[in-house]
Design a protein around this motif. Structure first.
Motif, PDB file in Angstrom:
ATOM      1  N   GLN A 221       0.827  -1.211   0.000  1.00 35.49           N
ATOM      2  CA  GLN A 221       0.000   0.000   0.000  1.00 35.49           C
ATOM      3  C   GLN A 221       0.858   1.257   0.000  1.00 35.49           C
ATOM      4  N   VAL A 222       1.897   1.291   0.837  1.00 32.41           N
ATOM      5  CA  VAL A 222       2.757   2.480   0.895  1.00 32.41           C
ATOM      6  C   VAL A 222       3.475   2.677  -0.440  1.00 32.41           C
ATOM      7  N   LYS A 226       2.897   5.869  -3.084  1.00 31.04           N
ATOM      8  CA  LYS A 226       4.025   6.705  -3.486  1.00 31.04           C
ATOM      9  C   LYS A 226       4.075   6.895  -4.999  1.00 31.04           C
ATOM     10  N   ALA A 238      -2.068   5.377   1.489  1.00 34.72           N
ATOM     11  CA  ALA A 238      -0.820   5.683   2.189  1.00 34.72           C
ATOM     12  C   ALA A 238      -1.026   5.679   3.702  1.00 34.72           C
ATOM     13  N   GLU A 239      -2.078   6.318   4.161  1.00 28.02           N
ATOM     14  CA  GLU A 239      -2.332   6.413   5.596  1.00 28.02           C
ATOM     15  C   GLU A 239      -2.549   5.025   6.205  1.00 28.02           C
ATOM     16  N   GLY A 241      -1.657   2.118   4.937  1.00 27.39           N
ATOM     17  CA  GLY A 241      -0.446   1.323   4.810  1.00 27.39           C
ATOM     18  C   GLY A 241       0.579   1.653   5.877  1.00 27.39           C
ATOM     19  N   GLU A 242       0.759   2.926   6.179  1.00 32.27           N
ATOM     20  CA  GLU A 242       1.736   3.321   7.196  1.00 32.27           C
ATOM     21  C   GLU A 242       1.323   2.835   8.580  1.00 32.27           C
ATOM     22  N   LEU A 282      10.302   4.071   1.898  1.00 35.35           N
ATOM     23  CA  LEU A 282       8.940   3.720   2.299  1.00 35.35           C
ATOM     24  C   LEU A 282       8.789   3.658   3.813  1.00 35.35           C
TER      25      LEU A 282
END
Length: 605
Positions: A221-222, A226, A238-239, A241-242, A282
């Motif tokens: 996901q990250v 990107k 992104a959110e 995934g992080e 990442l």
């Protein structure tokens, strides 16, 4: 990311189509993809421009857990090869489901698009247009077949690892296709496929936080966010995934850096993926980076003197030592390069109380070429979850005098699942192959069995680490562990004098009201030859120098040594998936009337 990939302009050889140009994208698939993107609020012209101008990520990274060195021409003409399976004709494939039905690992690696790697590498070379055309054509064929496929049609399509590792390869393909005007329609289809891959990665079924698969979903996901900022879902991806990535770093690696899935080879694989994710920008969280640094230090102790990974749990004997090997830890790099680079370790004992491992390497290599010469002992007292866990509490592996002495049975591979109603599932087994069941069994490890039954895994509460005090007493190493089973407690001391002797001191306290039978199982490398069985069991290993003589004494009644016995299966190991090789299986049985303490001694001469 290499500079050559960062700076590929749209007018380089990557723009050059093959001799006949690309096959047209199916008109109905293009129309459906275009409409679906517009429904998501995507401006097609802007999105295609952004894809064309986006920097190209490296073709190797956290997702290359199995690196293919196959020639791209062979992939197209002969078929993609994975492990020892038959070639898969990916260039003309219409039934992708067959391979996962026959063997789960085969289907997983196929649907992870690992066959794309040689094609994508070739596409970045001069006159690479043909390879890109073929890669795009195969991808569109796959998309048209699986766009609306469900799990029942082919469960490996949306297997969590398949989609996590397929996504970055689809991204690499879409970014390259976008640089070619004659692949515009194809890029529309690829872009829409990526949009629904992001949808799938959000699903609960795609994220398993209980094992290492969750990391690959999170980092996928990250990575996607990107490189796919032109898609509306990128910020949410992104959110999430992080958040998932931070969670996985804490759950996968203990505070001492040990990967908590009982497998040194998965430790290696996941650590490598984390390190590459850091390299690719990442992961920036300092806590995660700290755990990765500690995990890198642990890795060096998991490398055996023969240059392969320790085979605890689901671990093949993966070769890892090479002069070009890298590690962020200098002492681990010294081991991985057999002294060519890095710094030699100073301590001979490493203890990891959170992970449940202890290691001895004595003497430590101090110059190039010395890795194979020292004594090596690995001791395991770990049960963190069912992930890759064998029935092997308080197991040991031993090398000395330039050869392996006590072996672990390895992994053998995964294969067909047992039926859900199979009674073997109560014994902790998932897989149907008898060879796989054997390598998981207690007798295939150097540990204690009670009443002829495997140590229980199914329905048993994981205890975490059972490691006790482990000491270096000036060249004499004294390790200990304690594990509570359902109705007995097993304590083991392992006393090791490198080059001379290994003693296993087992104490059992049974909760049963009757006399029970204990068995100390030993698995001796198949390169030894049996010399005699009497008051002691003697095996001899020939070698280029002096032969190694191993004499074994133990409690109670000796069990007849066998090597490579078929019925019942006993005396095997698996260094490579789907392969078995003979090893010596022997042991000693003794009675347990509430309590028993026994000693097994292995001496070298």
């Amino acid at each position: 990311m290499s500079d050559s990939l960062r700076s590929v302009p749209s007018d380089t050889a990557a723009d050059t189509p093959g001799p006949e140009g690309p096959a047209p994208a199916p008109a109905d698939l293009v129309a459906r993809s275009r409409d679906a993107l517009r429904e998501r609020g995507v401006d097609l012209d802007q999105a295609l421009t952004a894809l064309r101008e986006a920097p190209l990520p490296d073709l190797t990274g956290w997702f290359t857990i199995s690196r293919s060195r196959q020639d791209p021409r062979a992939v197209l003409e002969t078929g993609w090869r994975f492990a020892k399976f038959e070639p898969v004709p990916v260039a003309a494939l219409t039934d992708w489901s067959r391979y996962g039905r026959e063997h789960r690992s085969w289907g997983f690696h196929l649907h992870a698009f690992e066959f794309m790697d040689p094609l994508l590498r070739a596409a970045d070379e001069e006159d690479g247009g043909r390879w890109l055309d073929e890669a795009v054509r195969i991808a569109l064929s796959w998309i048209s077949l699986h766009r609306d496929a469900d799990d029942e049609a082919d469960p490996m399509v949306w297997y969590d690892m398949s989609q996590s590792l397929r996504t970055p390869r689809l991204i690499a393909l879409a970014l390259r296709a976008a640089r070619r005007e004659d692949l515009r329609d194809h890029t529309v289809v690829l872009a829409e496929a990526l949009a629904w891959h992001l949808d799938e990665l959000h699903e609960d079924r795609a994220f398993n936080p209980r094992n290492n698969h969750g990391f690959y979903t999170a980092v996928s996901q990250v990575h996607a966010a990107k490189h796919l900022g032109m898609l509306p879902d990128a910020p949410r991806t992104a959110e999430e995934g992080e958040e998932r990535l931070a969670r996985m770093a804490r759950s996968q690696f203990g505070p001492d850096g040990v990967h908590l899935e009982h497998s040194p080879d998965y430790h290696r694989m996941l650590l490598n993926s984390f390190e590459l994710a850091v390299r690719d920008g990442l992961i920036e969280d300092e806590e995660i980076r700290g755990r990765i640094e500690r995990a890198a230090q642990v890795l060096g102790w998991m490398v055996q003197p023969d240059g392969t990974m320790l085979q605890f749990g689901d671990s093949p004997a993966t070769p890892v030592v090479a002069s070009t090997a890298e590690s962020i830890d200098p002492q681990t790099r010294f081991i991985l390069t057999d002294g060519a680079h890095g710094e030699p370790a100073t301590q001979e004992l490493a203890v990891y109380p959170d992970g449940g491992y202890a290691f001895v390497r004595s003497p430590q290599p101090s110059r190039p070429g010395e890795l194979s010469q020292g004594g090596y002992l690995a001791f395991s007292a770990a049960f963190h979850s069912r992930a890759h866990k064998h029935a092997d509490d308080l197991n040991v592996v031993w090398f000395d005098r330039g050869r392996q002495i006590l072996t672990d049975a390895g992994r053998f591979g995964y294969g067909e699942l047992l039926g859900r109603d199979s009674p073997l599932r109560e014994e902790g087994y998932y897989y149907a192959a008898p060879e796989r069941q054997y390598v998981e069994s207690t007798m295939a490890h150097n540990t204690l069995m009670l009443d002829g039954r495997n140590q229980r895994r199914h329905g048993r509460q994981p205890y975490g680490s059972g490691l006790g005090e482990c000491l270096d007493k000036g060249g004499r190493f004294d390790l200990s562990g304690r594990v509570r089973h359902e109705d007995y407690v097993h304590r083991r001391r392992v006393v090791y004098i490198p080059g001379r002797e290994l003693r296993l001191l087992d104490a059992v306290h049974s909760g049963a009201d009757h006399v029970r039978e204990g068995t100390v199982w030993l698995n001796v490398d198949g390169g030894f030859e049996l010399e005699s069985v009497g008051e002691e069991i003697v095996l001899i290993a020939p070698g280029p120098g002096e032969p190694v003589r191993l004499s074994i004494t133990g409690p109670g009644t000796p069990i007849e040594p066998v090597r490579g016995q078929r019925e019942p299966m006993r005396g095997w190991r698996s260094r490579v998936d789907r392969d078995l090789e003979p090893t010596w299986s022997l042991g000693f049985t003794f009675p347990i009337d509430t309590r028993a303490s026994v000693t097994t001694t292995l001496r070298l001469s």
